[in-house]
Design an enzyme around this catalytic site. Structure first.
Site, mmCIF file in Angstrom:
data_model
loop_
_atom_site.group_PDB
_atom_site.id
_atom_site.type_symbol
_atom_site.label_atom_id
_atom_site.label_comp_id
_atom_site.label_asym_id
_atom_site.label_seq_id
_atom_site.Cartn_x
_atom_site.Cartn_y
_atom_site.Cartn_z
ATOM 1 N N GLY A 13 0.834 -1.213 0.000
ATOM 2 C CA GLY A 13 0.000 0.000 0.000
ATOM 3 C C GLY A 13 0.859 1.251 0.000
ATOM 4 N N ARG A 282 10.010 -24.394 -0.101
ATOM 5 C CA ARG A 282 9.243 -24.569 1.135
ATOM 6 C C ARG A 282 8.208 -25.687 1.040
ATOM 7 N NH1 ARG A 282 8.600 -18.157 2.741
ATOM 8 N NH2 ARG A 282 10.819 -17.909 3.144
ATOM 9 N N GLU A 363 0.296 -8.966 -1.134
ATOM 10 C CA GLU A 363 -0.071 -10.375 -0.908
ATOM 11 C C GLU A 363 -1.529 -10.666 -1.235
ATOM 12 O OE1 GLU A 363 1.594 -12.031 2.683
ATOM 13 O OE2 GLU A 363 0.341 -13.816 2.514
HETATM 14 C C1 LIG Z 1 6.536 -13.848 9.946
HETATM 15 C C2 LIG Z 1 6.673 -13.479 8.489
HETATM 16 C C3 LIG Z 1 7.932 -13.324 7.936
HETATM 17 C C4 LIG Z 1 8.069 -12.991 6.581
HETATM 18 N N1 LIG Z 1 9.330 -12.815 6.058
HETATM 19 C C5 LIG Z 1 9.476 -12.483 4.756
HETATM 20 C C6 LIG Z 1 10.763 -12.262 4.179
HETATM 21 O O1 LIG Z 1 11.793 -12.378 4.858
HETATM 22 N N2 LIG Z 1 10.825 -11.931 2.869
HETATM 23 C C7 LIG Z 1 9.729 -11.790 2.079
HETATM 24 O O2 LIG Z 1 9.855 -11.483 0.893
HETATM 25 N N3 LIG Z 1 8.487 -11.966 2.609
HETATM 26 C C8 LIG Z 1 8.335 -12.298 3.913
HETATM 27 N N4 LIG Z 1 7.069 -12.472 4.439
HETATM 28 C C9 LIG Z 1 5.888 -12.171 3.604
HETATM 29 C C10 LIG Z 1 5.737 -10.648 3.483
HETATM 30 O O3 LIG Z 1 6.036 -10.048 4.712
HETATM 31 C C11 LIG Z 1 4.326 -10.253 3.067
HETATM 32 O O4 LIG Z 1 3.923 -10.977 1.945
HETATM 33 C C12 LIG Z 1 4.259 -8.775 2.695
HETATM 34 O O5 LIG Z 1 4.837 -7.989 3.710
HETATM 35 C C13 LIG Z 1 2.817 -8.382 2.451
HETATM 36 O O6 LIG Z 1 2.725 -6.989 2.344
HETATM 37 P P1 LIG Z 1 1.325 -6.309 2.016
HETATM 38 O O7 LIG Z 1 1.568 -4.853 2.017
HETATM 39 O O8 LIG Z 1 0.743 -6.928 0.816
HETATM 40 O O9 LIG Z 1 0.374 -6.721 3.231
HETATM 41 P P2 LIG Z 1 0.406 -6.389 4.805
HETATM 42 O O10 LIG Z 1 1.728 -5.943 5.283
HETATM 43 O O11 LIG Z 1 -0.192 -7.589 5.453
HETATM 44 O O12 LIG Z 1 -0.576 -5.162 4.940
HETATM 45 C C14 LIG Z 1 -1.971 -5.311 4.819
HETATM 46 C C15 LIG Z 1 -2.648 -4.016 5.196
HETATM 47 O O13 LIG Z 1 -4.038 -4.136 4.934
HETATM 48 C C16 LIG Z 1 -4.784 -3.766 6.085
HETATM 49 N N5 LIG Z 1 -6.049 -4.499 6.063
HETATM 50 C C17 LIG Z 1 -6.264 -5.833 6.108
HETATM 51 N N6 LIG Z 1 -7.587 -6.095 6.068
HETATM 52 C C18 LIG Z 1 -8.224 -4.903 5.982
HETATM 53 C C19 LIG Z 1 -9.583 -4.507 5.909
HETATM 54 N N7 LIG Z 1 -10.582 -5.400 5.926
HETATM 55 N N8 LIG Z 1 -9.872 -3.182 5.843
HETATM 56 C C20 LIG Z 1 -8.883 -2.255 5.829
HETATM 57 N N9 LIG Z 1 -7.568 -2.581 5.893
HETATM 58 C C21 LIG Z 1 -7.255 -3.882 5.966
HETATM 59 C C22 LIG Z 1 -3.876 -4.110 7.243
HETATM 60 O O14 LIG Z 1 -4.251 -3.413 8.414
HETATM 61 C C23 LIG Z 1 -2.521 -3.649 6.671
HETATM 62 O O15 LIG Z 1 -2.406 -2.252 6.786
HETATM 63 C C24 LIG Z 1 6.924 -12.818 5.783
HETATM 64 C C25 LIG Z 1 5.639 -12.977 6.347
HETATM 65 C C26 LIG Z 1 5.519 -13.318 7.693
HETATM 66 C C27 LIG Z 1 4.163 -13.508 8.275
#
Ligand SMILES: Cc1cc2nc3c(=O)[nH]c(=O)nc-3n(C[C@H](O)[C@H](O)[C@H](O)COP(=O)(O)OP(=O)(O)OC[C@H]3O[C@@H](n4cnc5c(N)ncnc54)[C@H](O)[C@@H]3O)c2cc1C
Length: 544
Positions: A13, A282, A363
């Site tokens: 985002g 994995r 994601e």
């Molecule tokens: C423990 C862990 C370790 C990881 N390590 C790695 C790594 O080393 N390398 C790598 O490449 N990837 C790693 N990953 C995966 C990676 O972190 C995630 O895929 C990535 O950060 C996702 O980013 P994002 O911005 O898509 O989602 P997120 O960071 O999950 O953000 C989602 C956002 O949406 C908001 N949201 C959710 N639902 C709603 C709703 N209904 N209404 C309004 N807002 C909402 C949340 O509050 C948040 O602000 C790891 C994941 C985990 C769990």
């Protein structure tokens, strides 16, 4: 375009918001909590890229090849090529805005080995890569906030998209503070709401990632893709709150998996796959651990305290804090757990869905990882997807006059008020718990028709129950109204898993153990008035 509403303020985002702002597009960045509480901060191990002169003979072509192969050739070549070609630039950009990457003893950016990769190419910030990237992006967002180009709105949860005649005009949001729904209009809507962890209860991820947004959009006509591909991380540790991730970096630095047989340690991955056995993809490692039927351990003690203190301090501290394990002397008990979702909202190359001006990044979108994601590729995809969507948005016309959705708002609000007026006798939480149990039991690492069908039956019962229960008005209204959407998504996940009668990547069927070429396409699923329809993307419409 003049304005965009981005929902979710994790790395995807924020990346999209910054890139839109740089192009002069006004952004509303909405989420329930600040970015520092998004799942992105949990990312530990690193982010993949091939930088010139890394000394390992690595190439962008190898990164592309590893990503496609790791994903069992289900991700599109064009999308993956774009991702890997821009990775070096993304690392340089992150450095330029203050991400502090770890360096080697010559002061050059350090990189480590991750599973399923032919070369070492995972750049990292100790074991807190996500946190460092979020911090740097947050500072950039603030710069644009100060200029009035990005407007952050906290305490907002997604309710539904404003869609008319196949076109999106913003979203209806629930404001926690006002305890009311509101419409936010924009030229485009970008979903950045993360994965679907909460469907499964205890996982490595955040409970904020509950899948509701994907489930609700699905009910509103958005096509979803590859939902059956769910990544189990092979090495997680049980704690009272969650399954604690033991980063792949531990195996990257030399950690070895074993189980005990009488007085002997069996290094089962090395026995079967050779010296690189611990760093198989994995899906493979998770299945092998499952197949041992034993208590499995990960030992990194023999690399020495100095290396552990330097490169794995967070893992050392986590094990000490949550289980009183000293990893410089003792092995870590590990087991696979749900970790990442390769599937989600189906998007085409520009990250647009089948609804015009409705985009998805990070994601929650399914595009780069095929049937199995390589560690280190999802932070990259979150950063890159945000850029790609912003480029597309900058090239679009503003929508000008837009239809109003005030009647829909009134109706939705009335429904919510009705819920809140009901005396609670049965909390939504019971259904969520039963759902998590069903998903864990009926859609595990190894699946088969009978268990999947049983799982579907159970979810149908929960859907019926959710329509009848009295809601709990002592909790946030969001929890109440999100339940049906979450159940719809769960049903779609099981339906997709049932429809793929083969084994590929993270989807392993004990009743169809081989890959079958007739399934070498993405699974698409749509929803129409309670009917779920799956089909294979043989035309490559969403293969990108
Ligand atoms: C423990 C862990 C370790 C990881 N390590 C790695 C790594 O080393 N390398 C790598 O490449 N990837 C790693 N990953 C995966 C990676 O972190 C995630 O895929 C990535 O950060 C996702 O980013 P994002 O911005 O898509 O989602 P997120 O960071 O999950 O953000 C989602 C956002 O949406 C908001 N949201 C959710 N639902 C709603 C709703 N209904 N209404 C309004 N807002 C909402 C949340 O509050 C948040 O602000 C790891 C994941 C985990 C769990």
């Amino acid at each position: 375009m003049n304005s965009v509403l981005i929902i979710g303020s994790g790395i995807a985002g924020m990346s999209c918001a910054i890139n839109c702002a740089q192009k002069g597009i006004h952004v509303i960045l909405a989420s329930p909590f600040p970015s520092e509480r998004s799942q992105s901060v949990m990312a530990a191990g690193g982010i993949n890229a091939v930088l010139p002169g890394n000394g390992e003979g690595d190439t962008v072509e190898s990164h592309i090849e590893d990503t496609l192969k790791g994903g069992a050739h289900l991700a599109g070549t064009k999308a993956v090529t774009g991702l890997c070609e821009e990775a070096g630039d993304i690392i340089r950009y992150l450095e330029s805005i203050g991400t502090v990457f770890s360096v080697d003893d010559k002061g050059r950016p350090a990189y480590r080995a991750f599973g399923g990769q032919s070369h070492k190419r995972t750049y990292y910030c100790g074991a807190s890569t996500g946190k460092q990237i979020v911090t740097a992006l947050n500072m950039e967002v603030r710069r644009f906030e100060a200029k009035g180009i990005i407007e952050r709105r906290l305490g907002l949860c997604f309710h539904s998209a404003l869609i008319k005649d196949g076109m999106c005009y913003g979203a209806m949001m629930y404001s926690e503070a006002a305890n009311r729904l509101e419409n936010i209009y924009a030229d485009a809507l970008v979903m950045a709401t993360g994965g679907q962890n909460a469907l499964f209860g205890k996982t490595t991820g955040s409970t904020q990632c509950d899948g509701y947004a994907a489930g609700k959009l699905f009910e509103q006509g958005v096509i979803l893709k590859n939902l059956e591909f769910i990544q189990y991380h092979p090495t997680t540790m049980e704690t009272s709150q969650k399954r604690m991730l033991i980063s792949e970096a531990v195996r990257g630095e030399g950690g070895r998996l074993f189980y005990n047989e009488v007085e002997e340690r069996i290094y089962f991955m090395e026995e079967k796959y050779g010296p690189n056995g611990n760093l198989q993809t994995r899906d493979v490692v998770s299945r092998e651990i499952w197949a041992t039927g034993k208590d499995v351990y990960l030992d990194v003690s023999f690399v020495g305290k100095k290396l552990i203190d330097e490169r794995l301090p967070e893992v050392r501290d986590l094990c000490r804090k949550y289980r009183d394990i000293d990893i410089t002397r003792e092995p870590i008990p590990v087991a696979p757990s749900v970790h990442f979702f390769m599937g989600g909202i189906a998007v085409k190359n520009e990250h647009e869905t089948n609804i015009k001006n409705l985009f998805a990044v990070g994601e929650c979108a399914s595009i780069y990882h095929g049937a199995n994601r390589l560690g280190g590729n999802s932070l990259l995809a979150a950063m890159y997807g945000g850029r790609v969507a912003a480029r597309a948005l900058a090239g679009r016309e503003a929508c000008g006059e837009h239809p109003l959705f005030e009647r829909e708002l009134e109706e939705a609000q009335a429904k919510l008020n009705e819920m809140a007026d009901t005396k609670s006798t049965f909390a939504y939480a019971h259904i969520r718990e039963m759902l998590a149990q069903t998903m864990q039991e009926n859609l595990g690492i190894v699946r088969e028709e009978q268990a999947l069908t049983k799982g579907l039956e159970k979810i149908d019962n929960y859907i019926t129950a959710a329509g009848k229960i009295h809601y709990d008005n002592s909790v946030l209204q969001y929890f109440n109204y999100s339940l049906p959407g979450i159940l719809t998504l769960a049903r779609a996940v099981l339906t997709s898993a049932l429809s793929r009668r083969e084994s590929r990547g993270a989807h392993y069927r004990s009743d169809y153990t081989k890959s079958d070429d007739s399934y070498k396409y993405a699974t698409l699923i749509s929803y129409d008035d309670g009917k779920y329809r799956t089909w294979l993307d043989t035309e490559g419409e969403y293969e990108s």
